[in-house]
Motif scaffolding. Structure first.
Motif, mmCIF file in Angstrom:
data_model
loop_
_atom_site.group_PDB
_atom_site.id
_atom_site.type_symbol
_atom_site.label_atom_id
_atom_site.label_comp_id
_atom_site.label_asym_id
_atom_site.label_seq_id
_atom_site.Cartn_x
_atom_site.Cartn_y
_atom_site.Cartn_z
ATOM 1 N N GLN A 192 39.015 27.359 44.213
ATOM 2 C CA GLN A 192 39.385 27.274 45.617
ATOM 3 C C GLN A 192 38.161 27.010 46.470
ATOM 4 N N GLU A 193 38.386 26.646 47.721
ATOM 5 C CA GLU A 193 37.278 26.349 48.626
ATOM 6 C C GLU A 193 36.343 27.548 48.719
ATOM 7 N N GLY A 194 35.040 27.274 48.573
ATOM 8 C CA GLY A 194 34.041 28.328 48.680
ATOM 9 C C GLY A 194 33.666 28.982 47.369
ATOM 10 N N GLY B 152 39.567 35.558 47.961
ATOM 11 C CA GLY B 152 39.343 34.189 48.354
ATOM 12 C C GLY B 152 40.405 33.769 49.367
ATOM 13 N N PRO B 153 40.219 32.633 50.038
ATOM 14 C CA PRO B 153 41.172 32.204 51.073
ATOM 15 C C PRO B 153 42.602 32.059 50.555
ATOM 16 N N ALA B 154 42.765 31.397 49.409
ATOM 17 C CA ALA B 154 44.114 31.204 48.884
ATOM 18 C C ALA B 154 44.729 32.519 48.435
ATOM 19 N N ALA B 155 43.895 33.374 47.828
ATOM 20 C CA ALA B 155 44.390 34.675 47.380
ATOM 21 C C ALA B 155 44.795 35.534 48.575
ATOM 22 N N ARG B 156 44.004 35.457 49.668
ATOM 23 C CA ARG B 156 44.310 36.244 50.869
ATOM 24 C C ARG B 156 45.673 35.841 51.440
ATOM 25 N N GLN B 157 45.940 34.539 51.433
ATOM 26 C CA GLN B 157 47.199 34.070 51.985
ATOM 27 C C GLN B 157 48.387 34.626 51.204
ATOM 28 N N LEU B 158 48.273 34.647 49.862
ATOM 29 C CA LEU B 158 49.352 35.183 49.037
ATOM 30 C C LEU B 158 49.535 36.682 49.256
ATOM 31 N N VAL B 159 48.409 37.408 49.350
ATOM 32 C CA VAL B 159 48.471 38.853 49.539
ATOM 33 C C VAL B 159 49.149 39.198 50.862
ATOM 34 N N GLU B 160 48.764 38.478 51.920
ATOM 35 C CA GLU B 160 49.354 38.754 53.228
ATOM 36 C C GLU B 160 50.822 38.343 53.286
ATOM 37 N N GLU B 161 51.150 37.247 52.612
ATOM 38 C CA GLU B 161 52.530 36.757 52.643
ATOM 39 C C GLU B 161 53.478 37.714 51.938
ATOM 40 N N HIS B 162 53.017 38.283 50.805
ATOM 41 C CA HIS B 162 53.886 39.164 50.015
ATOM 42 C C HIS B 162 53.580 40.650 50.224
ATOM 43 N N LYS B 163 52.624 40.935 51.139
ATOM 44 C CA LYS B 163 52.278 42.322 51.469
ATOM 45 C C LYS B 163 51.946 43.119 50.201
ATOM 46 N N ILE C 272 45.092 44.897 42.244
ATOM 47 C CA ILE C 272 44.866 43.579 41.635
ATOM 48 C C ILE C 272 43.466 43.522 41.057
ATOM 49 N N SER C 273 43.369 43.156 39.797
ATOM 50 C CA SER C 273 42.074 43.028 39.126
ATOM 51 C C SER C 273 41.528 41.617 39.339
ATOM 52 N N GLY C 274 40.280 41.522 39.751
ATOM 53 C CA GLY C 274 39.660 40.224 39.977
ATOM 54 C C GLY C 274 38.916 39.732 38.757
ATOM 55 N N THR C 275 39.102 38.454 38.414
ATOM 56 C CA THR C 275 38.415 37.860 37.262
ATOM 57 C C THR C 275 37.360 36.847 37.685
ATOM 58 N N GLY C 276 37.206 36.659 38.999
ATOM 59 C CA GLY C 276 36.205 35.715 39.478
ATOM 60 C C GLY C 276 34.799 36.295 39.428
ATOM 61 N N LYS C 277 33.854 35.529 39.912
ATOM 62 C CA LYS C 277 32.468 35.966 39.905
ATOM 63 C C LYS C 277 32.295 37.206 40.776
ATOM 64 N N ASN C 278 31.574 38.189 40.224
ATOM 65 C CA ASN C 278 31.338 39.465 40.921
ATOM 66 C C ASN C 278 32.644 40.172 41.294
ATOM 67 N N GLY C 279 33.653 40.018 40.453
ATOM 68 C CA GLY C 279 34.922 40.708 40.685
ATOM 69 C C GLY C 279 35.793 40.072 41.739
ATOM 70 N N LYS D 27 43.225 33.123 43.357
ATOM 71 C CA LYS D 27 44.661 32.882 43.510
ATOM 72 C C LYS D 27 45.400 33.167 42.206
ATOM 73 N N GLU D 28 44.777 32.766 41.060
ATOM 74 C CA GLU D 28 45.418 32.998 39.771
ATOM 75 C C GLU D 28 45.584 34.488 39.496
ATOM 76 N N ASP D 29 44.617 35.314 39.932
ATOM 77 C CA ASP D 29 44.731 36.766 39.737
ATOM 78 C C ASP D 29 45.943 37.313 40.479
ATOM 79 N N VAL D 30 46.156 36.841 41.703
ATOM 80 C CA VAL D 30 47.294 37.321 42.506
ATOM 81 C C VAL D 30 48.612 36.874 41.875
ATOM 82 N N VAL D 31 48.651 35.605 41.438
ATOM 83 C CA VAL D 31 49.878 35.093 40.811
ATOM 84 C C VAL D 31 50.204 35.871 39.546
#
Length: 410
Positions: free
Chosen positions: A25-27, A114-125, A131-138, A142-146
């Protein structure tokens, strides 16, 4: 310095593609040759990787959008997320620093979104802390949220079976409610549907059947399979290699079955490029064995295994599935006893293999139990007469029932 990330150059047979999935995702930081985005075409899924280390900048083509050959997909800022200049990395960092709207999420967890993950979290509350993060530094992608949402759905569907709630607390769906789910076809599935429909509407397709005694072939395989595997570096001796070789020999004897129709012309091919149908999660694909008549059985078995693995992992290229003069498909691996395979235009013939089933057969006036397989040949009656089709299938039957004929070309 910004680097442009473009869609691959599509061959002439592919008009456009569709953005299937962004893996970054961006960033987000990316490493050289790391998968960034997948482009789904009518035939294959093409992967686009990062040309250099850097930070993914602005995405110009979102998931589901149609893209043309070499169209701009995104930009890449050289460097790392920490050292990246102004742009997407700083915008993402400032956006991540804002507190999440989910009341139950702590500030430190919200900062990892991340931006895309934030949008999903806010949309589905959703609860970020769960949620466990698999990206850099935890970092939570978006894939983690899905994946978290899918796991939650699976747990919810299994809960009534493992721990049913008390009767007074149950929430029962209204009587007669029937749930439906509507999803769009993938580009590949839509193309498969289109081609299959064309095959049934634009060809005079017929199917002829025969049965083959697999006992000689099974005895040969049982006798030599261990030695074959040792001699050919782990390549296993299967039945597909024998059937492909038998098909090549039969095609030499009956060139009409190896031909194709182009308008008012008949194109006779002086070579045997055999398509092998492979089932994948995205649908049926038919990669091609080039010059199969010059390949050994070991080469064919190794090539089929390689194509199957690449098909499963979406690694096939357009070239792998272009052309082909005849196709072999094996529904027997799924338990099919008999079927009528559909032609793969512009080819005029396709051989269908099926499940090996023990049956009582009459041999020299006595009833014996033999491992039998039904063979099906679908053919285009515009070019191939019934006599030719039957003789072609009988030729394959004779070759399989007496494997020495394949070696001796009898």
């Amino acid at each position: 310095m910004a680097i442009e990330i473009k869609a691959p150059a599509f061959p002439e047979s592919v008009a456009d593609g569709e953005v299937a999935a962004w893996h970054k995702q961006e960033g987000e930081s990316v490493a050289r040759d790391e998968l960034i985005v997948e482009i789904e075409t009518d035939k294959v899924v093409m992967e686009v990787v990062a040309p250099e280390d850097g930070v993914l900048g602005k995405i110009h083509a979102q998931e589901g959008e149609t893209v043309m050959s070499e169209q701009l997909l995104a930009t890449l800022e050289e460097g790392s997320a920490a050292s990246a200049p102004s742009g997407a990395a700083e915008a993402a960092s400032s956006a991540d620093a804002e507190p999440a709207e989910t009341a139950s999420a702590p500030d430190d967890a919200a900062a990892l979104l991340g931006p895309a993950a934030r949008q999903l979290v806010e949309e589905h509350k959703l609860d970020i802390a769960a949620i466990s993060g698999t990206g850099k530094n935890g970092r939570i992608t978006k894939e983690d949220v899905v994946n978290y949402m899918k796991s939650a759905e699976d747990s919810a569907s299994q809960a009534p079976k493992s721990a049913p709630a008390p009767a007074q607390e149950e929430t029962v769906a209204p009587t007669g409610e029937r749930i439906e789910k509507r999803v769009p076809m993938t580009r590949m599935r839509a193309k498969i549907a289109e081609r299959l429909l064309d095959a049934t509407q634009q060809t005079a397709m017929l199917t002829t059947f025969n049965e083959v005694n697999m006992a000689p072939m099974m005895a040969l395989r049982s006798k030599y399979k261990e030695q074959f595997e040792k001699t050919h570096n782990g390549t296993r001796l299967g039945f597909m290699g024998m059937f492909v070789k038998a098909a090549c020999e039969a095609l030499k004897r009956f060139p009409e079955v190896n031909a194709s129709i182009d308008g008012n012309d008949v194109v006779y091919h002086g070579y045997q490029d055999i398509g092998v149908a492979v089932s994948t999660p995205n649908g049926l694909v038919v990669p091609v064995l080039r010059d199969a008549d010059f390949m050994s059985i070991a080469d064919i078995e190794a090539a089929i295994k390689d194509l199957g693995l690449r098909a499963r992992d979406n690694k096939l290229t357009i070239e792998d599935m272009t052309g082909g003069t005849f196709t072999v498909t094996n529904g027997g691996v799924f338990g099919s006893l008999m079927s009528t395979p559909i032609l793969n235009p512009p080819q005029t013939g396709i051989l269908g293999m099926h499940k090996i089933q023990e049956r009582p057969m009459a041999v020299d006036g006595e009833v014996v139990i033999l491992p039998m397989m039904y063979l099906a040949l679908s053919y285009d009656h515009r070019l191939i007469d019934g006599k030719t089709a039957v003789q072609f299938l009988v030729a394959i039957k004779d070759l399989i029932e007496d494997p020495a004929r394949i070696l001796l070309q009898l």
